[in-house]
Design a protein around this motif. Structure first.
Motif, mmCIF file in Angstrom:
data_model
loop_
_atom_site.group_PDB
_atom_site.id
_atom_site.type_symbol
_atom_site.label_atom_id
_atom_site.label_comp_id
_atom_site.label_asym_id
_atom_site.label_seq_id
_atom_site.Cartn_x
_atom_site.Cartn_y
_atom_site.Cartn_z
ATOM 1 N N SER A 122 8.674 -14.486 4.075
ATOM 2 C CA SER A 122 8.520 -14.309 2.632
ATOM 3 C C SER A 122 7.091 -14.600 2.169
ATOM 4 O O SER A 122 6.865 -14.911 1.017
ATOM 5 C CB SER A 122 9.492 -15.223 1.884
ATOM 6 O OG SER A 122 9.276 -16.576 2.239
ATOM 7 N N GLU A 123 6.121 -14.461 3.086
ATOM 8 C CA GLU A 123 4.724 -14.557 2.690
ATOM 9 C C GLU A 123 3.972 -13.393 3.319
ATOM 10 O O GLU A 123 4.442 -12.795 4.273
ATOM 11 C CB GLU A 123 4.085 -15.883 3.119
ATOM 12 C CG GLU A 123 3.924 -16.042 4.604
ATOM 13 C CD GLU A 123 5.104 -16.739 5.250
ATOM 14 O OE1 GLU A 123 5.014 -17.052 6.439
ATOM 15 O OE2 GLU A 123 6.112 -16.961 4.565
ATOM 16 N N PRO A 124 2.814 -13.020 2.759
ATOM 17 C CA PRO A 124 2.071 -11.905 3.327
ATOM 18 C C PRO A 124 1.707 -12.150 4.783
ATOM 19 O O PRO A 124 1.506 -13.283 5.213
ATOM 20 C CB PRO A 124 0.820 -11.827 2.452
ATOM 21 C CG PRO A 124 1.206 -12.495 1.172
ATOM 22 C CD PRO A 124 2.171 -13.575 1.559
ATOM 23 N N ALA A 125 1.612 -11.068 5.556
ATOM 24 C CA ALA A 125 1.361 -11.191 6.995
ATOM 25 C C ALA A 125 0.052 -11.863 7.298
ATOM 26 O O ALA A 125 -0.085 -12.553 8.308
ATOM 27 C CB ALA A 125 1.414 -9.798 7.639
ATOM 28 N N SER A 126 -0.957 -11.671 6.451
ATOM 29 C CA SER A 126 -2.256 -12.265 6.709
ATOM 30 C C SER A 126 -2.342 -13.692 6.203
ATOM 31 O O SER A 126 -3.361 -14.356 6.357
ATOM 32 C CB SER A 126 -3.365 -11.432 6.062
ATOM 33 O OG SER A 126 -3.146 -11.330 4.657
ATOM 34 N N GLY A 169 0.793 -1.226 0.000
ATOM 35 C CA GLY A 169 0.000 0.000 0.000
ATOM 36 C C GLY A 169 0.820 1.268 0.000
ATOM 37 O O GLY A 169 0.267 2.366 0.002
ATOM 38 N N PHE A 170 2.151 1.155 0.028
ATOM 39 C CA PHE A 170 3.061 2.299 0.107
ATOM 40 C C PHE A 170 3.114 3.030 -1.233
ATOM 41 O O PHE A 170 3.065 2.402 -2.289
ATOM 42 C CB PHE A 170 4.454 1.779 0.477
ATOM 43 C CG PHE A 170 5.504 2.836 0.634
ATOM 44 C CD1 PHE A 170 5.634 3.542 1.811
ATOM 45 C CD2 PHE A 170 6.357 3.137 -0.413
ATOM 46 C CE1 PHE A 170 6.603 4.521 1.958
ATOM 47 C CE2 PHE A 170 7.330 4.112 -0.286
ATOM 48 C CZ PHE A 170 7.454 4.806 0.903
ATOM 49 N N TYR A 175 7.276 -8.966 8.282
ATOM 50 C CA TYR A 175 6.532 -9.254 7.063
ATOM 51 C C TYR A 175 6.443 -8.027 6.165
ATOM 52 O O TYR A 175 6.359 -6.891 6.642
ATOM 53 C CB TYR A 175 5.098 -9.654 7.394
ATOM 54 C CG TYR A 175 4.937 -10.967 8.118
ATOM 55 C CD1 TYR A 175 4.703 -12.148 7.418
ATOM 56 C CD2 TYR A 175 4.982 -11.024 9.500
ATOM 57 C CE1 TYR A 175 4.529 -13.353 8.084
ATOM 58 C CE2 TYR A 175 4.811 -12.219 10.178
ATOM 59 C CZ TYR A 175 4.582 -13.385 9.456
ATOM 60 O OH TYR A 175 4.410 -14.566 10.123
ATOM 61 N N LEU A 176 6.411 -8.277 4.870
ATOM 62 C CA LEU A 176 6.001 -7.300 3.872
ATOM 63 C C LEU A 176 4.624 -7.731 3.376
ATOM 64 O O LEU A 176 4.418 -8.910 3.058
ATOM 65 C CB LEU A 176 6.986 -7.265 2.700
ATOM 66 C CG LEU A 176 8.429 -6.855 3.045
ATOM 67 C CD1 LEU A 176 9.352 -7.136 1.860
ATOM 68 C CD2 LEU A 176 8.488 -5.391 3.429
ATOM 69 N N THR A 177 3.663 -6.802 3.330
ATOM 70 C CA THR A 177 2.313 -7.217 2.933
ATOM 71 C C THR A 177 2.246 -7.708 1.496
ATOM 72 O O THR A 177 1.326 -8.426 1.124
ATOM 73 C CB THR A 177 1.308 -6.074 3.136
ATOM 74 O OG1 THR A 177 1.741 -4.907 2.408
ATOM 75 C CG2 THR A 177 1.154 -5.734 4.603
ATOM 76 N N SER A 178 3.227 -7.334 0.684
ATOM 77 C CA SER A 178 3.269 -7.809 -0.699
ATOM 78 C C SER A 178 3.703 -9.260 -0.796
ATOM 79 O O SER A 178 3.486 -9.918 -1.818
ATOM 80 C CB SER A 178 4.242 -6.947 -1.513
ATOM 81 O OG SER A 178 5.569 -7.145 -1.049
ATOM 82 N N GLY A 179 4.349 -9.756 0.269
ATOM 83 C CA GLY A 179 4.900 -11.109 0.219
ATOM 84 C C GLY A 179 6.238 -11.196 -0.486
ATOM 85 O O GLY A 179 6.768 -12.295 -0.676
#
Length: 264
Positions: free
Chosen positions: A259-263, A37-38, A235-239
């Motif tokens: 290396s996976e999205p936080a959710s 989202g950045f 985490y990076l939300t992009s994964g």
């Protein structure tokens, strides 16, 4: 063990996370950078507010933290009230350090170096009215410094000309007075502080809110225990995969890059 969720629009919030780690070495920390989202600085209030509240809600469901630190001025000035209404856990936000700047200035000329979103918020102007009404305050909104900081943190060289252009408006001369305090109102900016100092037209105090945020977190969750680093995940939300220079930064804080999205 205390579990903290530290959230930022990008990787600049690591400036806050590092101070929290020093203050609470044994805490478990989940760091989430919303790189998908950045940047936040130029998004509309409605769009950003909905996005951040929904994302943090999902992260709370996944990680069940004891407290949430929003290590982002732009998001904090917008989403703290709705988050506190929705959740019972403590939230610690990041707001421009106007009060300490106003307390320490000798010239009475201070600047707030922020993103455009933070600069235009009523919250920021209310801080100035409450704590710096006796000062001349210049608000400087930069759309470019946070991306520049992200690039530098990823190992790219600093663009001196671009940085000098962005910080230039924060330096004001009024007769024999000069700006002597500049508030770093974005958690990305401390990572450029050495460049700011080097490129500044004259020396000033650069005010980083991270130590004060860490003290606030301690007051909310308690002193905790000493001993070894409590560890955690990043985490990076992009994964996407974390860049190697940042893997080293995370490692010093005891955070394992995921290396996976936080959710996920």
């Amino acid at each position: 063990m205390t579990r903290l969720l530290v959230f930022d629009s990008g990787i600049g919030g690591l400036s806050v996370a590092s101070e929290i780690r020093l203050a609470l070495p044994a805490a478990e920390m989940i760091y989430v950078a919303d790189d998908a989202g950045f940047p936040y600085g130029e998004r509309s209030d409605d769009d950003l507010g909905v996005h951040v509240v929904e994302l943090i809600g999902a992260l709370i469901d996944v990680f069940t933290p004891d407290a949430v630190v929003i290590a982002c001025n732009t998001a904090s000035t917008l989403v703290l009230p709705p988050l506190r209404e929705r959740f019972s856990i403590p939230f610690v936000g990041t707001v421009p350090a106007v009060k300490p700047a106003a307390e320490q200035t000798r010239s009475g000329l201070i600047s707030v170096l922020a993103t455009p979103g933070t600069m235009r918020r009523d919250y920021t102007r209310a801080l100035i009215e409450s704590h710096a009404s006796h000062c001349a305050v210049r608000l400087v909104g930069s759309a470019n410094l946070a991306p520049i900081a992200e690039a530098v943190m990823r190992g790219e060289p600093a663009d001196d000309a671009a940085i000098a252009t962005e910080i230039g408006p924060a330096f004001v001369e009024d007769g024999d007075r000069r700006t002597d305090s500049i508030v770093l109102a974005c958690t990305h900016y401390p990572f450029l502080k050495a460049d700011f100092v080097r490129l500044a037209p004259w020396p000033v105090e650069w005010i980083d809110p991270a130590p004060a945020i860490a003290r606030r977190v301690v007051s909310v969750v308690g002193e905790g225990e000493g001993g070894e680093t409590g560890g955690g995940l990043a985490y990076l939300t992009s994964g996407k995969v974390w860049p190697e220079p940042l893997v080293d930064v995370l490692g010093r804080m005891g955070l394992e890059p995921m290396s996976e999205p936080a959710s996920g």
